[in-house]
Write an enzyme that holds these catalytic residues in place. Sequence first.
Site, short mmCIF file in Angstrom:
data_model
loop_
_atom_site.label_atom_id
_atom_site.label_comp_id
_atom_site.label_asym_id
_atom_site.label_seq_id
_atom_site.Cartn_x
_atom_site.Cartn_y
_atom_site.Cartn_z
N ARG A 113 0.81 -1.23 0.00
CA ARG A 113 0.00 0.00 0.00
C ARG A 113 0.85 1.28 0.00
O ARG A 113 0.46 2.29 -0.58
CB ARG A 113 -0.92 -0.05 1.23
CG ARG A 113 -1.95 1.05 1.31
CD ARG A 113 -2.92 0.74 2.43
NE ARG A 113 -3.59 1.94 2.91
CZ ARG A 113 -4.77 2.36 2.47
NH1 ARG A 113 -5.42 1.68 1.56
NH2 ARG A 113 -5.31 3.45 2.95
N PHE A 129 -17.24 8.71 0.30
CA PHE A 129 -16.34 8.58 -0.85
C PHE A 129 -16.27 9.89 -1.63
O PHE A 129 -17.19 10.70 -1.56
CB PHE A 129 -16.87 7.49 -1.80
CG PHE A 129 -16.42 6.10 -1.45
CD1 PHE A 129 -15.39 5.49 -2.16
CD2 PHE A 129 -17.01 5.39 -0.42
CE1 PHE A 129 -14.96 4.21 -1.83
CE2 PHE A 129 -16.59 4.11 -0.10
CZ PHE A 129 -15.56 3.51 -0.81
N ILE A 164 -7.35 7.39 -1.53
CA ILE A 164 -7.38 5.93 -1.50
C ILE A 164 -8.18 5.60 -0.23
O ILE A 164 -7.98 6.23 0.82
CB ILE A 164 -5.94 5.39 -1.47
CG1 ILE A 164 -5.81 3.88 -1.50
CG2 ILE A 164 -5.18 5.88 -0.28
CD1 ILE A 164 -4.34 3.43 -1.64
N SER A 165 -9.12 4.66 -0.31
CA SER A 165 -9.98 4.36 0.83
C SER A 165 -9.18 3.77 1.99
O SER A 165 -8.11 3.19 1.80
CB SER A 165 -11.04 3.34 0.45
OG SER A 165 -11.86 3.84 -0.55
N GLN A 166 -9.78 3.86 3.16
CA GLN A 166 -9.27 3.21 4.37
C GLN A 166 -9.09 1.70 4.06
O GLN A 166 -9.95 1.13 3.38
CB GLN A 166 -10.37 3.44 5.39
CG GLN A 166 -10.20 2.98 6.75
CD GLN A 166 -11.55 3.14 7.49
OE1 GLN A 166 -12.54 3.57 6.90
NE2 GLN A 166 -11.56 2.80 8.74
#
Length: 238
Positions: A60, A230, A86-88
């Site tokens: 990541r 989002f 970038i999402s959790q």
Amino acid sequence: MIARRCMGLAIMLLPLLLPAPSPAGDDGFQARRLAMVERQIEDRGVSDPKVLAAMRKVPRHLFVSREAVSEAYEDRPLPIGYGQTISQPYIVAFMTEALKLTGGEKVLEIGTGSGYQAAVLAETAGRVHSIEIIPELHRSARKRLAGLGYGAIQLKETDGYYGWPDQGPFDAIIVTCAAGHIPPPLVEQLGPGGRIIIPVGQPWMVQSLVLADKDASGRVRTRSLMQVRFVPLVRERE
Ligand code: SAH
């Protein structure tokens, strides 16, 4: 004489002062990545072994902005440039698990961004296609994914609202930006028995993460899984 002895001592001590080299196969972030999977993902109920293995594998820290590398394994979304995030990690894992992938599926992602979610999909599904609307993000994701061995992921720069008609039908579709409704072209491009996961709601507000299943007769059933936040799905003409 004393000076020479001191120098000798310093040279002897030097290896002790340098950080220990990482074991083979460790990129220096492995311990943090494993802790992220255990505490943020497994402890919250994600249990699909393929998803957990993918989250343990994909580096990541190589997908986030340079300033955010040290926070890459923290429990939160991070900037990837151009106002996007970038999402959790937990959300990436949760959404991937909800698609119930077994390894051979053809998957479409809307919102390539950094390419992180696409790499996680490549580890859990068969063929992965991903669409991004921002040209710079599309280009950098292409370079990054190829460099990390994910060159088989098919990438396209366009408005993902319309899906990728000549590549459909897809077994699963994942939308990683929030839309006001489920785009009908995506539902059309979902094969029988397919699933789509998408945040639905107003931009810059809390949205519902919606999972829609298409049964063998083509009937679609939707349910809301959780509240999420989002970045918006933007349209080409805006
Ligand atoms: N999945 C990404 C993060 C997504 S952020 C990752 O793992 O890094 C949401 C992305 O959706 C942004 O890159 C944004 O530019 C993109 N996006 C927004 N509207 C879009 C549209 N209509 N078509 C395709 N991509 C879109």
